[in-house]
Design a protein around this motif. Structure first.
Motif, PDB file in Angstrom:
ATOM      1  N   VAL A 118       0.984   4.916   5.843  1.00  0.00           N
ATOM      2  CA  VAL A 118       0.539   6.248   5.430  1.00  0.00           C
ATOM      3  C   VAL A 118       1.681   7.240   5.583  1.00  0.00           C
ATOM      4  CG1 VAL A 118      -1.101   8.107   5.874  1.00  0.00           C
ATOM      5  CG2 VAL A 118      -1.830   5.727   6.095  1.00  0.00           C
ATOM      6  N   PRO A 119       2.118   7.867   4.494  1.00  0.00           N
ATOM      7  CA  PRO A 119       3.209   8.832   4.584  1.00  0.00           C
ATOM      8  C   PRO A 119       2.745  10.163   5.157  1.00  0.00           C
ATOM      9  CG  PRO A 119       2.415   8.708   2.331  1.00  0.00           C
ATOM     10  CD  PRO A 119       1.651   7.670   3.110  1.00  0.00           C
ATOM     11  N   ASP A 120       3.686  10.969   5.546  1.00  0.00           N
ATOM     12  CA  ASP A 120       3.366  12.316   6.035  1.00  0.00           C
ATOM     13  C   ASP A 120       2.626  13.092   4.948  1.00  0.00           C
ATOM     14  OD1 ASP A 120       4.634  11.721   8.378  1.00  0.00           O
ATOM     15  OD2 ASP A 120       6.548  12.641   7.802  1.00  0.00           O
ATOM     16  N   GLY A 121       1.628  13.839   5.364  1.00  0.00           N
ATOM     17  CA  GLY A 121       0.871  14.654   4.417  1.00  0.00           C
ATOM     18  C   GLY A 121      -0.321  13.949   3.820  1.00  0.00           C
ATOM     19  N   CYS A 122      -0.484  12.661   4.109  1.00  0.00           N
ATOM     20  CA  CYS A 122      -1.633  11.905   3.596  1.00  0.00           C
ATOM     21  C   CYS A 122      -2.647  11.739   4.718  1.00  0.00           C
ATOM     22  CB  CYS A 122      -1.190  10.539   3.082  1.00  0.00           C
ATOM     23  SG  CYS A 122      -2.553   9.536   2.454  1.00  0.00           S
ATOM     24  N   GLN A 123      -3.916  11.975   4.400  1.00  0.00           N
ATOM     25  CA  GLN A 123      -4.977  11.846   5.396  1.00  0.00           C
ATOM     26  C   GLN A 123      -5.485  10.415   5.462  1.00  0.00           C
ATOM     27  OE1 GLN A 123      -7.907  15.269   5.515  1.00  0.00           O
ATOM     28  NE2 GLN A 123      -7.069  15.590   3.459  1.00  0.00           N
ATOM     29  N   LEU A 124      -5.654   9.907   6.671  1.00  0.00           N
ATOM     30  CA  LEU A 124      -6.239   8.591   6.889  1.00  0.00           C
ATOM     31  C   LEU A 124      -7.649   8.796   7.432  1.00  0.00           C
ATOM     32  CD1 LEU A 124      -5.910   5.525   6.965  1.00  0.00           C
ATOM     33  CD2 LEU A 124      -4.886   5.754   9.234  1.00  0.00           C
ATOM     34  N   ILE A 167       0.837  -1.200   0.000  1.00  0.00           N
ATOM     35  CA  ILE A 167       0.000   0.000   0.000  1.00  0.00           C
ATOM     36  C   ILE A 167       0.869   1.245   0.000  1.00  0.00           C
ATOM     37  CG2 ILE A 167      -1.604   1.341   1.424  1.00  0.00           C
ATOM     38  CD1 ILE A 167      -2.955  -1.287   2.182  1.00  0.00           C
ATOM     39  N   ALA A 168       1.940   1.232   0.782  1.00  0.00           N
ATOM     40  CA  ALA A 168       2.849   2.385   0.821  1.00  0.00           C
ATOM     41  C   ALA A 168       3.468   2.626  -0.551  1.00  0.00           C
ATOM     42  CB  ALA A 168       3.933   2.153   1.869  1.00  0.00           C
ATOM     43  N   ALA A 169       3.839   1.543  -1.240  1.00  0.00           N
ATOM     44  CA  ALA A 169       4.437   1.684  -2.571  1.00  0.00           C
ATOM     45  C   ALA A 169       3.431   2.246  -3.571  1.00  0.00           C
ATOM     46  CB  ALA A 169       4.963   0.331  -3.048  1.00  0.00           C
ATOM     47  N   ILE A 170       2.177   1.808  -3.469  1.00  0.00           N
ATOM     48  CA  ILE A 170       1.140   2.318  -4.366  1.00  0.00           C
ATOM     49  C   ILE A 170       0.865   3.789  -4.086  1.00  0.00           C
ATOM     50  CG2 ILE A 170      -1.327   2.152  -4.908  1.00  0.00           C
ATOM     51  CD1 ILE A 170      -1.060  -0.887  -4.575  1.00  0.00           C
ATOM     52  N   MET A 171       0.798   4.155  -2.798  1.00  0.00           N
ATOM     53  CA  MET A 171       0.557   5.553  -2.443  1.00  0.00           C
ATOM     54  C   MET A 171       1.668   6.455  -2.991  1.00  0.00           C
ATOM     55  SD  MET A 171      -0.926   5.349   1.443  1.00  0.00           S
ATOM     56  CE  MET A 171      -1.588   7.011   1.383  1.00  0.00           C
ATOM     57  N   LYS A 172       2.884   5.976  -2.913  1.00  0.00           N
ATOM     58  CA  LYS A 172       4.007   6.749  -3.433  1.00  0.00           C
ATOM     59  C   LYS A 172       3.931   6.869  -4.947  1.00  0.00           C
ATOM     60  CE  LYS A 172       9.073   6.833  -3.575  1.00  0.00           C
ATOM     61  NZ  LYS A 172      10.321   6.127  -3.151  1.00  0.00           N
ATOM     62  N   ASP A 173       3.549   5.773  -5.614  1.00  0.00           N
ATOM     63  CA  ASP A 173       3.512   5.771  -7.072  1.00  0.00           C
ATOM     64  C   ASP A 173       2.466   6.737  -7.608  1.00  0.00           C
ATOM     65  OD1 ASP A 173       4.338   4.329  -9.670  1.00  0.00           O
ATOM     66  OD2 ASP A 173       2.147   4.174  -9.707  1.00  0.00           O
ATOM     67  N   CYS A 174       1.279   6.782  -6.979  1.00  0.00           N
ATOM     68  CA  CYS A 174       0.206   7.631  -7.512  1.00  0.00           C
ATOM     69  C   CYS A 174       0.032   8.927  -6.725  1.00  0.00           C
ATOM     70  CB  CYS A 174      -1.105   6.862  -7.560  1.00  0.00           C
ATOM     71  SG  CYS A 174      -1.829   6.488  -5.944  1.00  0.00           S
ATOM     72  N   THR A 175       0.918   9.177  -5.749  1.00  0.00           N
ATOM     73  CA  THR A 175       0.882  10.388  -4.906  1.00  0.00           C
ATOM     74  C   THR A 175      -0.520  10.646  -4.357  1.00  0.00           C
ATOM     75  OG1 THR A 175       0.611  11.858  -6.831  1.00  0.00           O
ATOM     76  CG2 THR A 175       2.859  11.448  -6.055  1.00  0.00           C
ATOM     77  N   GLY A 207      -3.443  11.461  -1.788  1.00  0.00           N
ATOM     78  CA  GLY A 207      -3.515  12.362  -0.641  1.00  0.00           C
ATOM     79  C   GLY A 207      -4.415  11.861   0.464  1.00  0.00           C
ATOM     80  N   VAL A 208      -5.228  10.833   0.161  1.00  0.00           N
ATOM     81  CA  VAL A 208      -6.183  10.310   1.138  1.00  0.00           C
ATOM     82  C   VAL A 208      -6.215   8.793   1.050  1.00  0.00           C
ATOM     83  CG1 VAL A 208      -8.592  10.303   1.902  1.00  0.00           C
ATOM     84  CG2 VAL A 208      -7.624  12.379   0.925  1.00  0.00           C
TER      85      VAL A 208
END
Length: 550
Positions: A132-138, A106-114, A116-117
């Motif tokens: 969940v990286p910094d700046g992303c809302q959960l 999931i972290a890799a996918i979030m990074k790939d598509c940037t 935000g939520v």
């Protein structure tokens, strides 16, 4: 590019229509087990909740922002998915999972598509929180469906992106297929043409986040005004007879599953499981997503025929995320065709996967890009209005898409022979992993389909050979003579294919690495072996280890 007239311009136009003319009709039935009630959603309720979600997600994001959806199998996932589409946001469904490995993906996918939520159904597990990286809302789902609908939202055009479908690759390099609203509407229409516009009720146990489950069993009913009754993959694995029982109880017209599902149900049948089943309503059982075993399908129909299952319900298919979902489908009601690979009678027969979908061009090309004549194997290439433009963050496809799958055409039907990157070459001969795996599984007591993996290895003298890893069901572990089983697997592979494996590895059930869609990952097996993460369950130090190919 050929044009395919669609039933509705987008799936949202379809939901708007059905919510108006069939407001109270049930579209989603999430089965409850062990005393838990079924969760029912009507078309009107689905649309209302999706619009609530859309307004909420719109207030915290911008148009075309990516929104990750990490849900268990539930109606609220469909609400969130359609809510993103109503809001003009790009939905990104992912496997919720429960392990650190799923969190890393999931972290890799979030990074790939940037993204935000990230939206979850309930309180997220620790691996999800850490992903969940910094700046992303959960966000929790309930917080996004509580406000009233204040005004309508503009509908998307066919060229707008609807969602990203991440393929089942390694966690380090995920690739998100860009699916437009037009791609989705065309492929849903193509699927309806294939099944004959005759289905009103279907049943599923497939994962909702993956293309076959998402499009074929969740979005198709929304688009076509059908009803889907479903359970989670885990609930199917725990008691596979639930699939047949749901088909019977809800008078379903169709379902879809990989080859594994048909095999697994047969393996796990217990006395009395089939009592009272009535499968006379079933018109199509689509099979795809992984190599199709003709013997498994034949046994399935033979076993269930006394309970009303017609012989002509099977519909082998071929598809991939890059084509939205479906590429080919066997004609409804026709006898399933098989063909031997070349002149050999010692390999598993290939199953015809049907004719190309309406409006889609499918061409078999050799390594030089030249079109292969009928009956000659090459790489499957596709183009058409359901074929997606490319991957998120990558250059668009230029020309027909090379699928990476091998096959040939015969009398207009596609026969898929294997995956280009998985072919094992030994002394100049090509070996298909599926042929080796079928022999191994046939030798192993109580083993079913999708329980082995064959890969290429380099042995001590630098030459190439084959290694087979075979899972042994728990019920067969206690009395198993492991050395005898290894010899039988090796001898049968030699007798049928003319090659002796360098190593036969016996594993416990579910030890083989699998993709998020449940397929055996041969690449994952190589990686796990190189890291020492997989060992023989029966410990045989005399077996030659072999060195994995780079």
């Amino acid at each position: 590019m050929k044009q395919v007239p669609t039933c509705f311009p987008t799936i949202l136009h379809a939901l708007d229509y059905h919510a108006e003319v069939s407001a109270d009709a049930i579209v989603l039935r999430r089965l409850g087990f062990r005393g838990k009630a079924h969760d029912l959603f009507s078309f009107a309720q689905l649309r209302a909740d999706a619009l609530r979600f859309a307004h909420a997600i719109s207030s915290m994001t911008s148009p075309y922002d990516r929104v990750l959806l990490a849900y268990p199998s539930c109606n609220d996932f469909v609400v969130a998915f359609l809510g993103c589409l109503y809001a003009g946001r790009i939905a990104v469904p992912v496997s919720l999972g429960t392990t650190g490995r799923s969190g890393a993906r999931i972290a890799a996918i979030m990074k790939d598509c940037t993204a935000g939520v990230l939206v979850t159904h309930e309180a997220p597990n620790q691996s999800l929180v850490e992903a969940v990286p910094d700046g992303c809302q959960l966000m929790a789902h309930a917080a996004l469906t509580s406000q009233d609908i204040q005004n309508d939202l503009p509908r998307p055009s066919a060229s707008d992106i609807s969602f990203l479908q991440y393929t089942s690759g390694s966690t380090g390099h995920p690739k998100g297929v860009i699916v437009s609203h037009g791609n989705l509407a065309v492929n849903l229409t193509q699927i309806l043409h294939a099944i004959g516009h005759t289905h009103q009720r279907i049943v599923s146990w497939l994962p909702q986040f993956h293309d076959m489950g998402l499009i074929g069993t969740m979005l198709l009913p929304v688009y076509a005004g059908m009803q889907t009754t479903y359970m989670s993959p885990l609930e199917f694995v725990q008691r596979p007879i639930r699939w047949a029982q749901a088909l019977s109880e809800f008078r379903a017209h169709g379902s879809v599953a990989p080859n594994f599902g048909f095999s697994y149900l047969l393996e796990r049948l217990r006395p009395g499981d089939l009592d009272g089943l009535d499968l006379t309503s079933v018109r199509t059982l689509m099979c795809g997503s992984e190599p199709i075993n003709a013997a498994v399908l034949q046994r399935f129909v033979k076993r269930l025929r006394p309970h009303g299952l017609a012989e002509n319900v099977l519909m082998p298919t071929y598809g991939l995320a890059e084509a939205t979902l479906m590429v080919t489908a066997h004609p409804r009601g026709a006898r399933v065709r098989t063909r031997l690979r070349g002149a050999s009678s010692k390999t598993s027969p290939l199953v015809a996967c049907g004719y190309p979908a309406a409006g889609l061009d499918l061409v078999i090309r050799n390594t030089e890009g030249v079109v292969c004549p009928e009956g000659v194997e090459g790489e499957i290439t596709i183009s058409g209005p359901n074929v997606c433009a490319g991957y998120w963050g990558h250059a668009p496809h230029a020309g027909p898409v090379a699928t990476g799958d091998l096959g040939f055409m015969c009398d207009g039907e596609l026969f898929v022979t294997g995956r280009k990157k998985d072919i094992i070459i030994v002394r100049g001969r090509n070996f298909y992993p599926s042929d080796i795996e079928a022999i191994s599984e046939a030798c192993t007591p109580r083993a079913g389909a999708n329980s082995s993996a064959a890969i290429g290895v380099e042995v001590a003298d630098g030459s190439e050979s084959v290694m087979i890893a075979q899972e042994v069901p728990g019920a067969a572990m206690r009395d198993l003579d492991a050395d005898s089983l290894r010899r039988k697997i090796s001898d049968d592979i030699l007798a049928n294919l003319g090659i002796a494996p360098a190593r036969v590895l016996l594993l416990r059930s579910n030890a083989l690495p699998r993709t998020t869609s449940g397929k055996i990952s041969r690449f994952g097996l190589k990686t796990a072996l190189s890291r020492g993460e997989i060992t023989d369950a029966f410990l045989s130090p005399t077996e030659p280890e072999g060195t994995l190919h780079a």
